[in-house]
Scaffold this motif. Structure first.
Motif, PDB file in Angstrom:
ATOM      1  N   ALA A  93      19.358  37.042 -57.814  1.00 27.37           N
ATOM      2  CA  ALA A  93      18.096  36.786 -57.129  1.00 27.37           C
ATOM      3  C   ALA A  93      18.045  37.603 -55.841  1.00 27.37           C
ATOM      4  N   TYR A  94      16.843  38.060 -55.505  1.00 23.03           N
ATOM      5  CA  TYR A  94      16.625  38.873 -54.310  1.00 23.03           C
ATOM      6  C   TYR A  94      15.349  38.397 -53.627  1.00 23.03           C
ATOM      7  N   VAL A  95      15.284  38.591 -52.311  1.00 20.43           N
ATOM      8  CA  VAL A  95      14.114  38.157 -51.559  1.00 20.43           C
ATOM      9  C   VAL A  95      13.398  39.371 -50.973  1.00 20.43           C
ATOM     10  N   GLY A  96      12.076  39.417 -51.188  1.00 22.22           N
ATOM     11  CA  GLY A  96      11.251  40.432 -50.560  1.00 22.22           C
ATOM     12  C   GLY A  96      10.538  39.808 -49.372  1.00 22.22           C
ATOM     13  N   TRP A 105      10.240  36.353 -54.410  1.00 21.21           N
ATOM     14  CA  TRP A 105      11.542  36.280 -55.067  1.00 21.21           C
ATOM     15  C   TRP A 105      11.559  37.135 -56.327  1.00 21.21           C
ATOM     16  N   PHE A 106      12.681  37.816 -56.536  1.00 21.36           N
ATOM     17  CA  PHE A 106      12.800  38.732 -57.668  1.00 21.36           C
ATOM     18  C   PHE A 106      14.164  38.546 -58.343  1.00 21.36           C
ATOM     19  N   ALA A 107      14.183  38.796 -59.652  1.00 26.63           N
ATOM     20  CA  ALA A 107      15.428  38.659 -60.405  1.00 26.63           C
ATOM     21  C   ALA A 107      16.270  39.920 -60.359  1.00 26.63           C
ATOM     22  N   PRO A 142      20.944  46.037 -51.302  1.00 27.72           N
ATOM     23  CA  PRO A 142      20.703  45.235 -52.496  1.00 27.72           C
ATOM     24  C   PRO A 142      20.530  46.024 -53.780  1.00 27.72           C
ATOM     25  N   ALA A 143      20.326  47.350 -53.683  1.00 25.98           N
ATOM     26  CA  ALA A 143      20.100  48.132 -54.890  1.00 25.98           C
ATOM     27  C   ALA A 143      21.391  48.523 -55.604  1.00 25.98           C
ATOM     28  N   GLY A 144      22.541  48.199 -55.028  1.00 23.38           N
ATOM     29  CA  GLY A 144      23.813  48.529 -55.653  1.00 23.38           C
ATOM     30  C   GLY A 144      24.760  47.364 -55.586  1.00 23.38           C
ATOM     31  N   ALA A 145      25.981  47.550 -56.067  1.00 29.37           N
ATOM     32  CA  ALA A 145      26.982  46.493 -55.968  1.00 29.37           C
ATOM     33  C   ALA A 145      27.302  46.232 -54.498  1.00 29.37           C
ATOM     34  N   THR A 146      27.714  45.017 -54.185  1.00 25.94           N
ATOM     35  CA  THR A 146      27.923  44.612 -52.800  1.00 25.94           C
ATOM     36  C   THR A 146      28.834  45.570 -52.052  1.00 25.94           C
ATOM     37  N   ALA A 147      29.966  45.940 -52.656  1.00 29.55           N
ATOM     38  CA  ALA A 147      30.934  46.788 -51.975  1.00 29.55           C
ATOM     39  C   ALA A 147      30.366  48.161 -51.661  1.00 29.55           C
ATOM     40  N   PHE A 172      13.421  44.295 -49.074  1.00 30.99           N
ATOM     41  CA  PHE A 172      14.023  43.238 -49.880  1.00 30.99           C
ATOM     42  C   PHE A 172      15.532  43.219 -49.658  1.00 30.99           C
ATOM     43  N   CYS A 173      16.104  42.014 -49.795  1.00 28.23           N
ATOM     44  CA  CYS A 173      17.513  41.790 -49.433  1.00 28.23           C
ATOM     45  C   CYS A 173      18.213  40.932 -50.473  1.00 28.23           C
ATOM     46  N   ARG A 174      19.534  40.930 -50.362  1.00 29.21           N
ATOM     47  CA  ARG A 174      20.331  39.909 -51.026  1.00 29.21           C
ATOM     48  C   ARG A 174      20.126  38.590 -50.281  1.00 29.21           C
ATOM     49  N   LEU A 175      20.407  37.484 -50.947  1.00 26.34           N
ATOM     50  CA  LEU A 175      20.289  36.201 -50.263  1.00 26.34           C
ATOM     51  C   LEU A 175      21.411  36.005 -49.245  1.00 26.34           C
ATOM     52  N   THR A 176      22.444  36.821 -49.327  1.00 29.97           N
ATOM     53  CA  THR A 176      23.566  36.743 -48.401  1.00 29.97           C
ATOM     54  C   THR A 176      23.417  37.694 -47.219  1.00 29.97           C
ATOM     55  N   CYS A 177      22.293  38.359 -47.114  1.00 33.63           N
ATOM     56  CA  CYS A 177      22.105  39.354 -46.052  1.00 33.63           C
ATOM     57  C   CYS A 177      22.264  38.711 -44.672  1.00 33.63           C
ATOM     58  N   PRO A 178      22.961  39.380 -43.741  1.00 30.92           N
ATOM     59  CA  PRO A 178      23.154  38.807 -42.397  1.00 30.92           C
ATOM     60  C   PRO A 178      21.934  38.960 -41.490  1.00 30.92           C
ATOM     61  N   SER A 179      20.884  39.628 -41.957  1.00 27.84           N
ATOM     62  CA  SER A 179      19.695  39.807 -41.120  1.00 27.84           C
ATOM     63  C   SER A 179      19.027  38.467 -40.799  1.00 27.84           C
ATOM     64  N   ARG A 180      18.179  38.477 -39.790  1.00 29.64           N
ATOM     65  CA  ARG A 180      17.446  37.277 -39.408  1.00 29.64           C
ATOM     66  C   ARG A 180      16.591  36.791 -40.587  1.00 29.64           C
ATOM     67  N   LYS A 181      16.585  35.493 -40.800  1.00 25.39           N
ATOM     68  CA  LYS A 181      15.912  34.938 -41.966  1.00 25.39           C
ATOM     69  C   LYS A 181      14.398  34.849 -41.761  1.00 25.39           C
ATOM     70  N   PRO A 182      13.619  35.211 -42.789  1.00 27.68           N
ATOM     71  CA  PRO A 182      12.160  35.146 -42.670  1.00 27.68           C
ATOM     72  C   PRO A 182      11.654  33.715 -42.855  1.00 27.68           C
ATOM     73  N   ARG A 183      10.396  33.507 -42.529  1.00 32.39           N
ATOM     74  CA  ARG A 183       9.762  32.227 -42.790  1.00 32.39           C
ATOM     75  C   ARG A 183       9.490  32.100 -44.287  1.00 32.39           C
ATOM     76  N   PRO A 184       9.461  30.879 -44.820  1.00 29.61           N
ATOM     77  CA  PRO A 184       9.271  30.689 -46.268  1.00 29.61           C
ATOM     78  C   PRO A 184       8.014  31.360 -46.799  1.00 29.61           C
ATOM     79  N   GLU A 185       6.931  31.320 -46.039  1.00 26.17           N
ATOM     80  CA  GLU A 185       5.678  31.887 -46.533  1.00 26.17           C
ATOM     81  C   GLU A 185       5.701  33.411 -46.610  1.00 26.17           C
TER      82      GLU A 185
END
Length: 355
Positions: free
Chosen positions: A25-28, A52-54, A72-77, A35-48
């Motif tokens: 899952a990824y968040v735009g 969400w993307f697969a 997010p476009a490649g493997a984490t490492a 768009f980011c991984r859900l584990t991204c250390p960036s500041r979190k956006p508001r829900p609205e």
């Protein structure tokens, strides 16, 4: 692929930087267009502001750009510049004996690198470098060189150090592997790390990543089952395995055409056979697999069989995930499971586009 969970669960995972949906899952973020991984250390956006993307491809198709922090476009490492640079350095000189001073000379903090490699690969950079040296030594021994020559070329200061590392991996010292009949072991390099392939001229008996803790007991089990030691060398099956793995990772093959002889109980072999029926680009839950073998109450036993699969990738235990769509434990490391699923998603996308 399984549907995404509800948005509240995804947002909770995002705010907690929970890795359970890693690779699934990824968040735009509509306010930034990124768009980011859900584990991204960036500041979190508001829900609205979240979409969400697969897959990364779906996020990019919707107009979002990949984040430069979590890649997010490649493997984490692959998103860690230091990790990528040091892995490239190992590949460029696999026989080099690395030290923490060498890491500092490249401009990196050794403790930071140690944590990063453990997080991504379950081992430190120095352990990975040592594995590369052992691989070179194994190749030299298999090619007929004297053990002492192989030891020196592999960067080990002492014969005892080389024998100890070799014995830890294979279960017996290098000299004992220069002669043998029946099964042979060959080291195969892949984009996800070194693998040991054990085969005879008829079938593949074992294929496992060299950094797995279970490799040594798996080698011992195979050796015990065939009543003999495993010699270093290659067969037509190990050569075919190396070629098909290369085709798989380069996008030329989505199915393996290899005869396999997995070592396990009758129940385990039924589970492993069911795994081979899962198409590339698709996943199943443990319950799905239990149903497929006609034992719907055997979910836990299926999970145990999945974890003890000794022919990685070819018998695709990485295609089994949690019932809620989350990545679950993978003996070869979740970072590998993430990458394997991403590789196979590309097969599925190409098939859909050509249909």
């Amino acid at each position: 692929m399984l549907d995404l969970p509800d948005e509240s669960a995804l947002y909770t995972a995002l705010t907690n930087r929970d890795p359970v949906y890693e690779g699934r899952a990824y968040v735009g973020v509509t306010s930034t267009g990124i768009f980011c991984r859900l584990t991204c250390p960036s500041r979190k956006p508001r829900p609205e502001n979240c979409r969400w993307f697969a897959t990364p491809a779906a996020a990019q198709a919707a107009g979002f750009r990949p984040c430069k922090r979590c890649y997010p476009a490649g493997a984490t490492a692959e998103g860690d510049v230091a990790v990528t640079a040091l892995r490239d350095a190992i590949e460029a000189d696999p026989g080099r004996r690395w030290t923490e001073a060498d890491i500092e000379e490249m401009g990196y903090d050794p403790s930071t690198i140690r944590r990063a490699f453990r997080r991504h690969f379950g081992m430190t950079f120095l352990q990975m470098a040592r594995e590369a040296r052992l691989r070179e030594g194994a190749r030299r021994v298999a090619g007929g060189d004297a053990v002492i020559e192989a030891q020196l070329d592999a960067g080990f200061d002492s014969a005892s150090g080389f024998r100890q590392a070799f014995s830890k991996l294979f279960g017996h010292p290098p000299a004992a592997m220069r002669k043998g009949e029946g099964l042979v072991a060959e080291w195969i390099e892949t984009p996800l790390g070194g693998m040991i392939a054990v085969a005879d001229e008829d079938a593949l008996h074992l294929l496992e990543f060299t950094d797995r803790k279970a490799l040594k007991p798996q080698l011992a089990r195979v050796s015990r089952d065939v009543k003999g030691r495993i010699a270093l060398g290659r067969s037509s099956i190990t050569e075919k395995t190396a070629q098909e793995l290369s085709d798989y990772f380069s996008g030329r093959r989505d199915r393996f055409d290899l005869p396999v002889a997995p070592h396990g109980t009758a129940f385990q072999r039924r589970v492993w056979s069911a795994l081979q029926q899962i198409p590339a680009g698709e996943t199943r839950s443990y319950r799905d697999v239990a149903n497929a073998i006609g034992q719907p109450t055997a979910t836990r036993a299926v999970a145990r069989a999945n974890a003890t699969n000794g022919i990685a990738i070819v018998i695709p235990c990485h295609r089994v995930i949690g019932a809620d769509g989350t990545l679950t434990g993978y003996a070869g490391g979740l970072w590998r499971k993430e990458k394997l699923i991403a590789v196979e998603q590309s097969y599925a996308r190409r098939g859909a586009e050509s249909a």
